[in-house]
Write an enzyme that holds these catalytic residues in place. Structure first.
Site, PDB file in Angstrom:
ATOM      1  N   ASP A 163       0.859  -1.178   0.000  1.00  8.81           N
ATOM      2  CA  ASP A 163       0.000   0.000   0.000  1.00  8.81           C
ATOM      3  C   ASP A 163       0.905   1.241   0.000  1.00  8.81           C
ATOM      4  OD1 ASP A 163      -2.283   1.741   0.585  1.00  8.81           O
ATOM      5  OD2 ASP A 163      -1.551   1.740   2.656  1.00  8.81           O
ATOM      6  N   ASP A 202      -0.204   5.168   1.168  1.00  7.03           N
ATOM      7  CA  ASP A 202      -0.424   6.053   2.314  1.00  7.03           C
ATOM      8  C   ASP A 202      -0.487   5.262   3.620  1.00  7.03           C
ATOM      9  OD1 ASP A 202      -0.994   8.869   1.126  1.00  7.03           O
ATOM     10  OD2 ASP A 202      -2.158   7.498  -0.121  1.00  7.03           O
ATOM     11  N   THR A 253      -2.865   0.865  -4.286  1.00  9.73           N
ATOM     12  CA  THR A 253      -3.252   2.090  -3.612  1.00  9.73           C
ATOM     13  C   THR A 253      -4.673   2.522  -3.947  1.00  9.73           C
ATOM     14  OG1 THR A 253      -2.662   4.448  -3.371  1.00  9.73           O
ATOM     15  CG2 THR A 253      -2.230   3.435  -5.505  1.00  9.73           C
ATOM     16  N   GLY A 254      -5.240   3.330  -3.080  1.00 10.23           N
ATOM     17  CA  GLY A 254      -6.530   3.938  -3.380  1.00 10.23           C
ATOM     18  C   GLY A 254      -6.377   5.165  -4.260  1.00 10.23           C
ATOM     19  N   LYS A 292      -8.512  -4.341  -4.069  1.00 12.16           N
ATOM     20  CA  LYS A 292      -7.084  -4.630  -4.164  1.00 12.16           C
ATOM     21  C   LYS A 292      -6.812  -6.127  -4.277  1.00 12.16           C
ATOM     22  CE  LYS A 292      -5.338  -0.506  -1.738  1.00 12.16           C
ATOM     23  NZ  LYS A 292      -4.471   0.002  -0.657  1.00 12.16           N
ATOM     24  N   ASP A 342      -2.101  -0.888   6.024  1.00 15.49           N
ATOM     25  CA  ASP A 342      -2.440  -0.330   7.334  1.00 15.49           C
ATOM     26  C   ASP A 342      -3.923  -0.107   7.550  1.00 15.49           C
ATOM     27  OD1 ASP A 342      -2.622   3.184   7.148  1.00 15.49           O
ATOM     28  OD2 ASP A 342      -2.386   1.892   5.417  1.00 15.49           O
ATOM     29  N   ASN A 350      -9.050  -0.857   3.492  1.00 11.12           N
ATOM     30  CA  ASN A 350      -9.043  -1.161   2.064  1.00 11.12           C
ATOM     31  C   ASN A 350      -7.868  -2.043   1.654  1.00 11.12           C
ATOM     32  OD1 ASN A 350      -7.120   0.878   2.417  1.00 11.12           O
ATOM     33  ND2 ASN A 350      -7.630   1.913   0.501  1.00 11.12           N
TER      34      ASN A 350
END
Length: 289
Positions: free
Chosen positions: A8, A10, A42-43, A213, A236, A239
């Site tokens: 991931d 962020d 990632t989002g 994901k 973390d 998502n």
């Protein structure tokens, strides 16, 4: 030994300055030199993810917008999963009924109807991942998001939903009001074919049920002939859980939510402590269970 590493961004790969540290960068490059496939999940939109990786000198496949889009290291789209226009209108109508703020991600960019709320949303995501960072520093990063063109102002989201040339990827929903956020979540539960997750304490992320994901990671690994049994994934937030569930070595960051730590068999240091690098070094020395 592991054959793939997925991370991931962020709160995971990025430190409190929203940068990839030299230590994390070197660990990734070392893994790639050993023939290990590195993937970022990632989002963020592709553009928002790409410029950070490019600044760090890292080239890899990117699972973007929570899995709605997968890009090769050359930037070519190799997979897309969007929200049909009718469903997008239904989601927007449900959210508008609660009066909650939301942004819309498409294959042409990220859009907002409200500049100031757009700032607040990104501040929430950044501070959730890095609670020790001063708010003004985070707010400046949020303003840069607009200045660099990573988010665009639009008068009416309806123009996006009626534009056949755009594919809707994600709704990013935000509110400081827990009751309003919960009300929005309840309305979204009545809509079929979508997945609802979160990347911050005051937001919800809405994608197609096929745009997660974990779903995207399974496709990437299969296309590359790689096994989930040799795969590691780090994250973390909520998502990230879908990709944790498809790998043999799920790793929770030291700053991860309790739900993520509870699920993962492994844990590393916090994102501001080069947790990604430490997890990679440990995995390279350990056989997959």
């Amino acid at each position: 030994m592991i054959t793939s590493i997925t991370t991931d961004m962020d709160g995971t790969l990025l430190n409190e300055n929203q940068e990839i540290s030299e230590v994390n960068k070197q660990a990734i490059l070392d893994a790639q030199q050993q023939g290990i496939e590195v993937i970022v999940a990632t989002g963020r939109s592709y553009e928002e993810a790409r410029y950070v990786l490019q600044d760090a000198g890292i080239s890899c496949d990117i699972i973007c917008v929570n899995g709605a889009e997968v890009r090769s290291k050359e930037g070519k789209i190799i997979y897309q999963s969007g929200i049909p226009s009718l469903h997008a209108k239904e989601i927007a109508a449900a959210l508008n009924e609660t009066g909650i703020y939301f942004e819309v991600y498409t294959d042409k960019g990220t859009y907002t109807e409200n500049y100031e709320m757009g700032i607040e949303l990104i501040v929430d995501i950044f501070t959730t991942a890095n609670p020790a960072v001063k708010e003004e520093q985070v707010r400046q990063s949020a303003r840069e998001r607009f200045e660099k063109g990573h988010i665009k102002l639009v008068e009416d989201y309806g123009t996006l939903f009626n534009d056949d040339s755009q594919l809707v990827y994600k709704f990013l929903v935000f509110s400081f009001d827990d009751d309003q956020l919960n009300a929005a979540g309840e309305k979204l539960k009545t809509i079929e074919g979508i997945a609802v997750s979160s990347s911050g304490k005051e937001n919800l992320e809405v994608n197609s049920i096929d745009a997660q994901k974990g779903v995207a990671l399974q496709k990437v690994l299969k296309d590359k002939g790689l096994s989930p049994e040799g795969a590691m994934a780090m994250g973390d937030n909520l998502n990230d859980l879908s990709m944790m569930k498809v790998v043999e070595r799920p790793v929770a960051m030291g700053n991860a939510l309790p739900e993520v730590k509870e699920f993962c068999a492994y844990q590393t240091a916090m994102n501001r402590e080069d947790g990604v690098a430490k997890a990679i070094r440990e995995a390279l020395q350990s056989p997959v269970k």
